[in-house]
Motif scaffolding. Structure first.
Motif, PDB file in Angstrom:
ATOM      1  N   LEU A  56      53.320 -21.957   5.196  1.00  0.00           N
ATOM      2  CA  LEU A  56      54.697 -22.185   4.770  1.00  0.00           C
ATOM      3  C   LEU A  56      55.461 -23.088   5.732  1.00  0.00           C
ATOM      4  CD1 LEU A  56      55.589 -18.577   3.619  1.00  0.00           C
ATOM      5  CD2 LEU A  56      55.293 -20.580   2.149  1.00  0.00           C
ATOM      6  N   ALA A  57      55.171 -22.968   7.028  1.00  0.00           N
ATOM      7  CA  ALA A  57      55.888 -23.729   8.041  1.00  0.00           C
ATOM      8  C   ALA A  57      55.433 -25.183   8.125  1.00  0.00           C
ATOM      9  CB  ALA A  57      55.730 -23.062   9.407  1.00  0.00           C
ATOM     10  N   ASP A  58      54.222 -25.490   7.679  1.00  0.00           N
ATOM     11  CA  ASP A  58      53.667 -26.835   7.787  1.00  0.00           C
ATOM     12  C   ASP A  58      53.904 -27.601   6.496  1.00  0.00           C
ATOM     13  OD1 ASP A  58      52.204 -29.156   8.080  1.00  0.00           O
ATOM     14  OD2 ASP A  58      50.384 -28.152   8.766  1.00  0.00           O
ATOM     15  N   GLU A  59      54.842 -28.536   6.545  1.00  0.00           N
ATOM     16  CA  GLU A  59      55.207 -29.296   5.351  1.00  0.00           C
ATOM     17  C   GLU A  59      54.009 -30.053   4.758  1.00  0.00           C
ATOM     18  OE1 GLU A  59      58.536 -32.585   3.937  1.00  0.00           O
ATOM     19  OE2 GLU A  59      58.577 -31.803   5.974  1.00  0.00           O
ATOM     20  N   GLN A  60      53.079 -30.486   5.588  1.00  0.00           N
ATOM     21  CA  GLN A  60      51.910 -31.224   5.108  1.00  0.00           C
ATOM     22  C   GLN A  60      50.962 -30.326   4.301  1.00  0.00           C
ATOM     23  OE1 GLN A  60      51.843 -34.541   5.475  1.00  0.00           O
ATOM     24  NE2 GLN A  60      53.795 -34.276   6.517  1.00  0.00           N
ATOM     25  N   GLN A  61      50.916 -29.034   4.629  1.00  0.00           N
ATOM     26  CA  GLN A  61      50.021 -28.110   3.933  1.00  0.00           C
ATOM     27  C   GLN A  61      50.712 -27.348   2.804  1.00  0.00           C
ATOM     28  OE1 GLN A  61      47.711 -25.481   6.360  1.00  0.00           O
ATOM     29  NE2 GLN A  61      47.485 -26.979   7.989  1.00  0.00           N
ATOM     30  N   ARG A  62      52.030 -27.396   2.773  1.00  0.00           N
ATOM     31  CA  ARG A  62      52.791 -26.604   1.805  1.00  0.00           C
ATOM     32  C   ARG A  62      52.416 -26.934   0.360  1.00  0.00           C
ATOM     33  NH1 ARG A  62      58.599 -27.266   3.162  1.00  0.00           N
ATOM     34  NH2 ARG A  62      57.879 -26.456   5.126  1.00  0.00           N
ATOM     35  N   CYS A  63      51.940 -28.149   0.114  1.00  0.00           N
ATOM     36  CA  CYS A  63      51.583 -28.533  -1.250  1.00  0.00           C
ATOM     37  C   CYS A  63      50.463 -27.660  -1.805  1.00  0.00           C
ATOM     38  CB  CYS A  63      51.212 -30.004  -1.322  1.00  0.00           C
ATOM     39  SG  CYS A  63      49.753 -30.431  -0.344  1.00  0.00           S
ATOM     40  N   GLN A  64      49.711 -26.997  -0.936  1.00  0.00           N
ATOM     41  CA  GLN A  64      48.652 -26.097  -1.393  1.00  0.00           C
ATOM     42  C   GLN A  64      49.226 -24.911  -2.163  1.00  0.00           C
ATOM     43  OE1 GLN A  64      45.914 -25.033   1.756  1.00  0.00           O
ATOM     44  NE2 GLN A  64      46.186 -27.025   2.718  1.00  0.00           N
ATOM     45  N   LEU A  65      50.506 -24.624  -2.000  1.00  0.00           N
ATOM     46  CA  LEU A  65      51.144 -23.517  -2.697  1.00  0.00           C
ATOM     47  C   LEU A  65      51.638 -23.904  -4.085  1.00  0.00           C
ATOM     48  CD1 LEU A  65      53.239 -22.009   0.212  1.00  0.00           C
ATOM     49  CD2 LEU A  65      51.130 -21.116  -0.755  1.00  0.00           C
ATOM     50  N   VAL A 114      60.457  -8.037  -9.222  1.00  0.00           N
ATOM     51  CA  VAL A 114      59.562  -8.495  -8.172  1.00  0.00           C
ATOM     52  C   VAL A 114      58.170  -8.723  -8.754  1.00  0.00           C
ATOM     53  CG1 VAL A 114      60.806  -7.351  -6.298  1.00  0.00           C
ATOM     54  CG2 VAL A 114      58.956  -6.158  -7.444  1.00  0.00           C
ATOM     55  N   SER A 115      57.487  -9.635  -8.147  1.00  0.00           N
ATOM     56  CA  SER A 115      56.095  -9.896  -8.499  1.00  0.00           C
ATOM     57  C   SER A 115      55.339 -10.104  -7.199  1.00  0.00           C
ATOM     58  CB  SER A 115      55.991 -11.148  -9.369  1.00  0.00           C
ATOM     59  OG  SER A 115      54.639 -11.441  -9.642  1.00  0.00           O
ATOM     60  N   THR A 116      54.140  -9.623  -7.152  1.00  0.00           N
ATOM     61  CA  THR A 116      53.356  -9.785  -5.944  1.00  0.00           C
ATOM     62  C   THR A 116      52.122 -10.623  -6.235  1.00  0.00           C
ATOM     63  OG1 THR A 116      52.159  -7.734  -6.380  1.00  0.00           O
ATOM     64  CG2 THR A 116      54.085  -7.579  -4.961  1.00  0.00           C
ATOM     65  N   SER A 117      51.698 -11.320  -5.232  1.00  0.00           N
ATOM     66  CA  SER A 117      50.464 -12.101  -5.304  1.00  0.00           C
ATOM     67  C   SER A 117      49.665 -11.816  -4.051  1.00  0.00           C
ATOM     68  CB  SER A 117      50.770 -13.602  -5.360  1.00  0.00           C
ATOM     69  OG  SER A 117      51.460 -13.924  -6.529  1.00  0.00           O
ATOM     70  N   TRP A 118      48.397 -11.608  -4.230  1.00  0.00           N
ATOM     71  CA  TRP A 118      47.520 -11.374  -3.091  1.00  0.00           C
ATOM     72  C   TRP A 118      46.969 -12.717  -2.642  1.00  0.00           C
ATOM     73  CZ3 TRP A 118      42.337 -12.241  -2.076  1.00  0.00           C
ATOM     74  CH2 TRP A 118      41.852 -11.666  -0.893  1.00  0.00           C
ATOM     75  N   LEU A 119      47.074 -12.998  -1.375  1.00  0.00           N
ATOM     76  CA  LEU A 119      46.510 -14.205  -0.795  1.00  0.00           C
ATOM     77  C   LEU A 119      45.434 -13.794   0.197  1.00  0.00           C
ATOM     78  CD1 LEU A 119      49.812 -16.159  -0.070  1.00  0.00           C
ATOM     79  CD2 LEU A 119      48.251 -16.499  -1.987  1.00  0.00           C
ATOM     80  N   PRO A 120      44.281 -14.439   0.141  1.00  0.00           N
ATOM     81  CA  PRO A 120      43.185 -14.031   1.020  1.00  0.00           C
ATOM     82  C   PRO A 120      43.319 -14.596   2.437  1.00  0.00           C
ATOM     83  CG  PRO A 120      42.478 -15.820  -0.378  1.00  0.00           C
ATOM     84  CD  PRO A 120      43.884 -15.479  -0.795  1.00  0.00           C
ATOM     85  N   PHE A 121      44.509 -14.410   3.030  1.00  0.00           N
ATOM     86  CA  PHE A 121      44.788 -14.932   4.360  1.00  0.00           C
ATOM     87  C   PHE A 121      45.536 -13.884   5.163  1.00  0.00           C
ATOM     88  CE2 PHE A 121      45.208 -18.577   1.397  1.00  0.00           C
ATOM     89  CZ  PHE A 121      44.067 -19.272   1.762  1.00  0.00           C
ATOM     90  N   SER A 122      45.503 -14.027   6.478  1.00  0.00           N
ATOM     91  CA  SER A 122      46.307 -13.153   7.328  1.00  0.00           C
ATOM     92  C   SER A 122      47.772 -13.566   7.210  1.00  0.00           C
ATOM     93  CB  SER A 122      45.852 -13.270   8.786  1.00  0.00           C
ATOM     94  OG  SER A 122      46.233 -14.542   9.308  1.00  0.00           O
ATOM     95  N   HIS A 123      48.679 -12.687   7.624  1.00  0.00           N
ATOM     96  CA  HIS A 123      50.099 -13.025   7.574  1.00  0.00           C
ATOM     97  C   HIS A 123      50.409 -14.244   8.436  1.00  0.00           C
ATOM     98  CE1 HIS A 123      49.958 -10.469  11.168  1.00  0.00           C
ATOM     99  NE2 HIS A 123      51.030 -11.126  11.569  1.00  0.00           N
ATOM    100  N   GLN A 124      49.708 -14.414   9.539  1.00  0.00           N
ATOM    101  CA  GLN A 124      49.929 -15.574  10.410  1.00  0.00           C
ATOM    102  C   GLN A 124      49.516 -16.857   9.708  1.00  0.00           C
ATOM    103  OE1 GLN A 124      51.539 -15.563  13.342  1.00  0.00           O
ATOM    104  NE2 GLN A 124      51.423 -17.783  13.363  1.00  0.00           N
ATOM    105  N   GLN A 125      48.403 -16.833   8.978  1.00  0.00           N
ATOM    106  CA  GLN A 125      47.956 -18.017   8.242  1.00  0.00           C
ATOM    107  C   GLN A 125      48.947 -18.381   7.138  1.00  0.00           C
ATOM    108  OE1 GLN A 125      44.053 -16.285   7.425  1.00  0.00           O
ATOM    109  NE2 GLN A 125      43.110 -18.131   8.303  1.00  0.00           N
ATOM    110  N   VAL A 126      49.495 -17.376   6.470  1.00  0.00           N
ATOM    111  CA  VAL A 126      50.482 -17.639   5.417  1.00  0.00           C
ATOM    112  C   VAL A 126      51.740 -18.248   6.033  1.00  0.00           C
ATOM    113  CG1 VAL A 126      51.970 -16.582   3.667  1.00  0.00           C
ATOM    114  CG2 VAL A 126      49.582 -15.851   3.885  1.00  0.00           C
ATOM    115  N   PHE A 127      52.199 -17.700   7.165  1.00  0.00           N
ATOM    116  CA  PHE A 127      53.376 -18.255   7.842  1.00  0.00           C
ATOM    117  C   PHE A 127      53.130 -19.711   8.228  1.00  0.00           C
ATOM    118  CE2 PHE A 127      55.741 -19.374  11.649  1.00  0.00           C
ATOM    119  CZ  PHE A 127      57.034 -19.095  11.246  1.00  0.00           C
ATOM    120  N   GLU A 128      51.975 -19.990   8.799  1.00  0.00           N
ATOM    121  CA  GLU A 128      51.657 -21.360   9.208  1.00  0.00           C
ATOM    122  C   GLU A 128      51.593 -22.295   8.011  1.00  0.00           C
ATOM    123  OE1 GLU A 128      48.103 -20.881  11.538  1.00  0.00           O
ATOM    124  OE2 GLU A 128      49.196 -19.976  13.210  1.00  0.00           O
TER     125      GLU A 128
END
Length: 112
Positions: free
Chosen positions: A83-92, A67-81
């Motif tokens: 991942l769910a938004d194909e237009q924004q997913r490229c940011q990952l 396993v590897s972990t990464s800290w993202l400076p976002f709330s869990h809801q922002q991360v879910f959104e």
């Protein structure tokens, strides 16, 4: 489309559920599992553990979990959104070592 029939969609959903269940079971810490860091560095977040597979109907052997972990400076809801938004997913893509992320198939499974 990649998944052509309703039966194929059902089978894919069953497979993904089994994979998620196995993944969660393998990364869940238990008293008998100890995690080993691959490096002494405090910046290195990759850890591994092993266990013998004793589940009926599964091949016998050793299961290695990494396993590897990464800290993202976002709330869990922002991360879910994100991942769910194909237009924004490229940011990952920065997290995929330069690889391109794209959706292979979309299977609706409830309101989310």
């Amino acid at each position: 489309p990649v998944i052509r029939t309703p039966e194929a969609r059902t089978n894919m959903m069953k497979l993904s559920q089994r994979m998620i269940t196995a993944f969660c079971a393998n990364i869940s810490a238990s008293g008998s599992q100890s995690w080993t860091a691959l490096s002494d560095s405090t910046d290195d977040t990759v850890r591994i553990t092993t266990r013998k597979n004793t589940e009926p109907g599964q091949p016998s052997g050793v299961i290695l979990t990494a396993v590897s972990t990464s800290w993202l400076p976002f709330s869990h809801q922002q991360v879910f959104e994100l991942l769910a938004d194909e237009q924004q997913r490229c940011q990952l893509e920065i997290l995929s070592n330069g690889g391109s992320l794209h959706e292979v198939a979309h299977i609706a499974n409830g309101s989310h």
